[in-house]
Design an enzyme around this catalytic site. Structure first.
Site, mmCIF file in Angstrom:
data_model
loop_
_atom_site.group_PDB
_atom_site.id
_atom_site.type_symbol
_atom_site.label_atom_id
_atom_site.label_comp_id
_atom_site.label_asym_id
_atom_site.label_seq_id
_atom_site.Cartn_x
_atom_site.Cartn_y
_atom_site.Cartn_z
ATOM 1 C CB CYS A 1 -3.940 3.213 -6.000
ATOM 2 S SG CYS A 1 -5.049 2.212 -4.660
ATOM 3 C CB CYS B 1 -0.901 -0.015 1.497
ATOM 4 S SG CYS B 1 -1.973 1.510 1.536
#
Length: 260
Positions: A186, A75
């Site tokens: 992302c 992440c």
């Protein structure tokens, strides 16, 4: 148990990091993996970096205590918030983070126009701004904030009218201007590659950082003689802070989802 036979731990704010996990499983099929998603507190992108750091440290402490040989923080926001603290707290553990794949995009499209799709938080972080400043002289790097896009993946929606309508609204201004590449900044977004491709066409390269992270994992494990000696496929286990059967089933579905 030999340390080399301990699992590799993947950590993410939800299910997006499975885009990196599936590349790692393909590259290192004989390893065991434990994937933990903190969907209870997702999205991390709306929280302060201090809050994200505490969420990461608190969630990871009991997982690491069970015994792992490497940690992949899958992440971008969690990497920015916690990677330094994790490496300081666990100096003997391989800890790998993520960042938008701007470097390979620029190297492959020198002088081109590169869109970076990411959460608003990622595009405000010092890491992204430093990467943009470093590579901006070699290409036109255009940040494209996509608030709410990761939530589609968290809900298991990777195609259809709602997600494609969202993407069309974001990408419409760039459909009639030359774009060399789109960086998926992302870890959730690679699951939307097909939907993005239907809008931008085949001439635009879509790049994510999953292969680079998987290759780094293999290199670090090899350097420390921690590659599994097994020859049979390893095990992939999923856990989630929501602890709901539906979210664990989504994890398995995304792991086995075909890639473009």
């Amino acid at each position: 148990m030999e340390r080399s036979e301990l699992p590799v731990l993947f950590f993410d704010s939800g299910v997006g990091g499975i885009s990196i996990l599936r590349r790692s499983v393909r590259l290192l099929p004989c390893e065991d993996y434990l994937y933990f998603g903190d969907s209870l507190h997702a999205p991390y992108g709306v929280r302060s970096l201090g809050e994200v750091r505490e969420l990461c440290l608190n969630a990871l402490e009991p997982l690491i205590a069970r015994g792992v040989k490497a940690l992949v923080v899958a992440c971008n926001t969690a990497t920015s918030a916690a990677i330094g603290a994790l490496r300081e707290r666990y100096p003997d553990l391989i800890v790998i983070g993520t960042e938008p794949a701007i470097k390979p995009a620029v190297e492959r499209h020198e002088g081109g126009r590169i869109l970076v799709m990411a959460t608003p938080m990622t595009l405000k972080e010092e890491k992204f701004l430093a990467l943009q400043a470093q590579y901006q002289p070699r290409a036109e790097i255009i940040p494209l904030p996509c608030p709410g896009l990761m939530e589609f993946v968290e809900q298991g929606v990777t195609s259809g009218g709602a997600v494609e309508g969202y993407l069309l609204d974001k990408l419409e201004p760039y459909r009639n201007v030359p774009v060399s590449a789109i960086v998926l900044g992302c870890t959730h977004y690679p699951f939307l590659t097909g939907a993005i491709r239907r809008i931008v066409g085949r001439h635009v390269e879509i790049i994510d950082g999953a292969d680079g992270v998987a290759q780094q994992l293999r290199s670090r494990l090899a350097a420390e003689n921690l590659l599994s000696a097994r020859t049979e496929p390893g095990r992939v286990a999923f856990e989630n802070s929501l602890d709901q059967p539906e979210i664990l089933e989504l994890c398995r579905t995304l792991l086995n989802a075909p890639e473009e």
